[in-house]
Write a protein that holds these residues in place. Structure first.
Motif, mmCIF file in Angstrom:
data_model
loop_
_atom_site.group_PDB
_atom_site.id
_atom_site.type_symbol
_atom_site.label_atom_id
_atom_site.label_comp_id
_atom_site.label_asym_id
_atom_site.label_seq_id
_atom_site.Cartn_x
_atom_site.Cartn_y
_atom_site.Cartn_z
ATOM 1 N N THR A 258 5.537 5.546 1.840
ATOM 2 C CA THR A 258 4.272 5.862 1.193
ATOM 3 C C THR A 258 4.406 5.867 -0.325
ATOM 4 O O THR A 258 5.506 5.984 -0.872
ATOM 5 C CB THR A 258 3.770 7.244 1.647
ATOM 6 O OG1 THR A 258 4.759 8.237 1.315
ATOM 7 C CG2 THR A 258 3.534 7.273 3.150
ATOM 8 N N VAL A 259 3.259 5.755 -1.002
ATOM 9 C CA VAL A 259 3.189 5.810 -2.461
ATOM 10 C C VAL A 259 2.709 7.202 -2.850
ATOM 11 O O VAL A 259 1.658 7.646 -2.383
ATOM 12 C CB VAL A 259 2.217 4.743 -3.007
ATOM 13 C CG1 VAL A 259 2.097 4.857 -4.527
ATOM 14 C CG2 VAL A 259 2.674 3.355 -2.602
ATOM 15 N N PRO A 260 3.451 7.926 -3.696
ATOM 16 C CA PRO A 260 3.059 9.302 -4.008
ATOM 17 C C PRO A 260 1.741 9.360 -4.768
ATOM 18 O O PRO A 260 1.427 8.485 -5.565
ATOM 19 C CB PRO A 260 4.219 9.811 -4.872
ATOM 20 C CG PRO A 260 4.802 8.579 -5.495
ATOM 21 C CD PRO A 260 4.650 7.508 -4.447
ATOM 22 N N GLY A 261 0.967 10.412 -4.488
ATOM 23 C CA GLY A 261 -0.304 10.579 -5.173
ATOM 24 C C GLY A 261 -1.292 11.377 -4.355
ATOM 25 O O GLY A 261 -0.966 11.912 -3.287
ATOM 26 N N ALA A 262 -2.524 11.438 -4.861
ATOM 27 C CA ALA A 262 -3.545 12.270 -4.230
ATOM 28 C C ALA A 262 -4.034 11.699 -2.912
ATOM 29 O O ALA A 262 -4.478 12.442 -2.031
ATOM 30 C CB ALA A 262 -4.733 12.434 -5.189
ATOM 31 N N LYS A 263 -3.991 10.364 -2.742
ATOM 32 C CA LYS A 263 -4.486 9.759 -1.510
ATOM 33 C C LYS A 263 -3.354 9.618 -0.511
ATOM 34 O O LYS A 263 -2.402 8.876 -0.748
ATOM 35 C CB LYS A 263 -5.093 8.387 -1.786
ATOM 36 C CG LYS A 263 -5.651 7.747 -0.512
ATOM 37 C CD LYS A 263 -6.318 6.421 -0.778
ATOM 38 C CE LYS A 263 -6.846 5.822 0.533
ATOM 39 N NZ LYS A 263 -7.530 4.536 0.320
ATOM 40 N N PRO A 264 -3.417 10.307 0.627
ATOM 41 C CA PRO A 264 -2.359 10.168 1.624
ATOM 42 C C PRO A 264 -2.424 8.812 2.306
ATOM 43 O O PRO A 264 -3.497 8.232 2.489
ATOM 44 C CB PRO A 264 -2.656 11.301 2.620
ATOM 45 C CG PRO A 264 -4.124 11.549 2.479
ATOM 46 C CD PRO A 264 -4.454 11.284 1.050
ATOM 47 N N ALA A 265 -1.258 8.308 2.663
ATOM 48 C CA ALA A 265 -1.187 7.046 3.396
ATOM 49 C C ALA A 265 -1.596 7.273 4.848
ATOM 50 O O ALA A 265 -1.656 8.417 5.324
ATOM 51 C CB ALA A 265 0.234 6.501 3.332
ATOM 52 N N PRO A 266 -1.895 6.204 5.590
ATOM 53 C CA PRO A 266 -2.148 6.362 7.030
ATOM 54 C C PRO A 266 -0.995 7.099 7.701
ATOM 55 O O PRO A 266 0.175 6.915 7.339
ATOM 56 C CB PRO A 266 -2.261 4.915 7.512
ATOM 57 C CG PRO A 266 -2.714 4.147 6.317
ATOM 58 C CD PRO A 266 -2.045 4.805 5.149
ATOM 59 N N ALA A 267 -1.320 7.939 8.683
ATOM 60 C CA ALA A 267 -0.324 8.800 9.311
ATOM 61 C C ALA A 267 0.856 8.027 9.880
ATOM 62 O O ALA A 267 1.984 8.519 9.897
ATOM 63 C CB ALA A 267 -0.990 9.639 10.402
ATOM 64 N N VAL A 268 0.625 6.791 10.326
ATOM 65 C CA VAL A 268 1.695 6.012 10.937
ATOM 66 C C VAL A 268 2.819 5.734 9.939
ATOM 67 O O VAL A 268 3.970 5.510 10.331
ATOM 68 C CB VAL A 268 1.143 4.692 11.524
ATOM 69 C CG1 VAL A 268 0.674 3.750 10.415
ATOM 70 C CG2 VAL A 268 2.180 4.020 12.407
ATOM 71 N N LEU A 269 2.518 5.768 8.651
ATOM 72 C CA LEU A 269 3.527 5.500 7.632
ATOM 73 C C LEU A 269 4.290 6.756 7.207
ATOM 74 O O LEU A 269 5.278 6.648 6.475
ATOM 75 C CB LEU A 269 2.881 4.851 6.395
ATOM 76 C CG LEU A 269 2.312 3.450 6.608
ATOM 77 C CD1 LEU A 269 1.624 2.962 5.346
ATOM 78 C CD2 LEU A 269 3.407 2.474 7.029
ATOM 79 N N GLY A 270 3.836 7.917 7.649
ATOM 80 C CA GLY A 270 4.541 9.146 7.314
ATOM 81 C C GLY A 270 3.850 9.930 6.207
ATOM 82 O O GLY A 270 2.773 9.563 5.731
ATOM 83 N N ARG A 271 4.497 10.999 5.800
ATOM 84 C CA ARG A 271 3.914 11.913 4.812
ATOM 85 C C ARG A 271 4.012 11.332 3.404
ATOM 86 O O ARG A 271 4.924 10.573 3.080
ATOM 87 C CB ARG A 271 4.611 13.271 4.872
ATOM 88 C CG ARG A 271 4.494 13.962 6.230
ATOM 89 C CD ARG A 271 5.209 15.295 6.200
ATOM 90 N NE ARG A 271 4.525 16.238 5.338
ATOM 91 C CZ ARG A 271 5.105 17.317 4.810
ATOM 92 N NH1 ARG A 271 6.389 17.554 5.027
ATOM 93 N NH2 ARG A 271 4.415 18.142 4.043
ATOM 94 N N THR A 272 3.058 11.722 2.558
ATOM 95 C CA THR A 272 2.958 11.234 1.188
ATOM 96 C C THR A 272 3.383 12.314 0.205
ATOM 97 O O THR A 272 3.012 13.479 0.346
ATOM 98 C CB THR A 272 1.504 10.802 0.888
ATOM 99 O OG1 THR A 272 1.149 9.743 1.775
ATOM 100 C CG2 THR A 272 1.344 10.340 -0.546
ATOM 101 N N GLY A 273 4.159 11.943 -0.806
ATOM 102 C CA GLY A 273 4.563 12.887 -1.843
ATOM 103 C C GLY A 273 3.380 13.323 -2.683
ATOM 104 O O GLY A 273 2.528 12.501 -3.053
#
Length: 293
Positions: A258-273
């Motif tokens: 995932t790319v860190p930031g305010a918008k979370p990535a799709p759950a399948v990609l894991g948690r976002t910083g």
């Protein structure tokens, strides 16, 4: 609106975000998307976070489009069309910088490459093969191929033109293992890559050596965002030494691809910083350039 350039007989496209008559000393931020994306998809994927730099007059942000969803990066065992057809993405990056310099009246003294996944591997290639082009780099969800698997010239010595580098890796990334080695079989099949890679900490150490840094890194947790900003915590491993461009690894604890930031990535990609966003990381590199100027 998309623009095009002709490179090695192919028409290539990109989107530049920023006022045409903005400050001439702005940076150019080249954004390289991940596999199976294009520039606009990646722009939405990050919640347009990097556009902030254009709105504030700090940079012209350029979203480049790969060839059939990929970049011809420096991994020896890639087998997607950009590699099989030997697409010249180094020349494409150069052509985009030249085009944006003219269209937006930018001096292009600061050119920061930002890459996610396959795009991060493309930034690794540019750092090694086009050292006169990039002045800084932010690489997310990608670690350096090992010596046998890197076509860009794996180096054990300090570079002639070192650049500040920021790396972001999720400790629970299921596609690019934080601890290095080979990708899972399904990821190799899906993305048409192979070979082994360094761990995220070893990648940071590699670039620290390349930048001539001999001091041990400082490790600390980033301050947590205010309550309500959910996401994985981030740990900073900072290589700093006077007279040398810095190298920083942000480990996203329990984070995914995932790319860190305010918008979370799709759950399948894991948690976002959540403790630092991609726009802030690019600003960090730009500020490092200012200190070293």
């Amino acid at each position: 609106m998309k623009s095009t350039v002709s490179v090695a007989g192919r028409t290539r496209s990109f989107t530049a975000v920023g006022e045409i008559d903005g400050p001439g000393d702005r940076a150019i931020v080249l954004v390289f998307h991940g596999s199976k994306q294009d520039g606009e998809v990646h722009r939405r994927f990050t919640g347009n976070a990097l556009d902030r730099l254009a709105r504030e007059g700090r940079a012209v942000v350029v979203y480049l489009d790969g060839y059939r969803g990929n970049w011809n990066d420096a991994r020896a065992t890639s087998s997607f069309p950009a590699r099989l057809e030997d697409v010249d993405d180094v020349a494409f990056a150069r052509a985009v910088v030249a085009s944006v310099s003219r269209s937006h009246r930018v001096e292009a003294r600061a050119v920061v490459g930002v890459g996610y996944s396959n795009g991060g591997q493309m930034v690794f290639r540019l750092i090694h093969e086009a050292p006169d082009l990039l002045t800084g780099a932010v690489v997310v969800a990608a670690t350096m191929p090992d010596r046998a698997g890197f076509l860009g010239g794996f180096s054990d010595s300090a570079a002639d033109r070192p650049v500040p580098v920021v790396l972001v890796s999720g400790t629970a990334d299921r596609i690019v293992p934080f601890r290095g080695g080979r990708m899972a079989w399904w990821a190799r099949a899906m993305f048409k890559v192979g070979g082994a890679a360094l761990s995220a900490p070893a990648t940071a150490a590699y670039f620290a050596r390349r930048n001539g840094i001999t001091a041990a890194p400082a490790v600390e947790m980033l301050p947590e965002r205010p309550a309500g900003r959910k996401g994985a915590r981030m740990e900073e491993t900072a290589y700093r030494e006077p007279g040398h461009p810095p190298v920083t690894l942000y480990s996203v604890l329990g984070g995914g691809h995932t790319v860190p930031g305010a918008k979370p990535a799709p759950a399948v990609l894991g948690r976002t910083g959540a403790d630092r966003g991609i726009d802030e990381l690019v600003l960090e590199v730009m500020e490092a350039l200012g200190r070293s100027a």
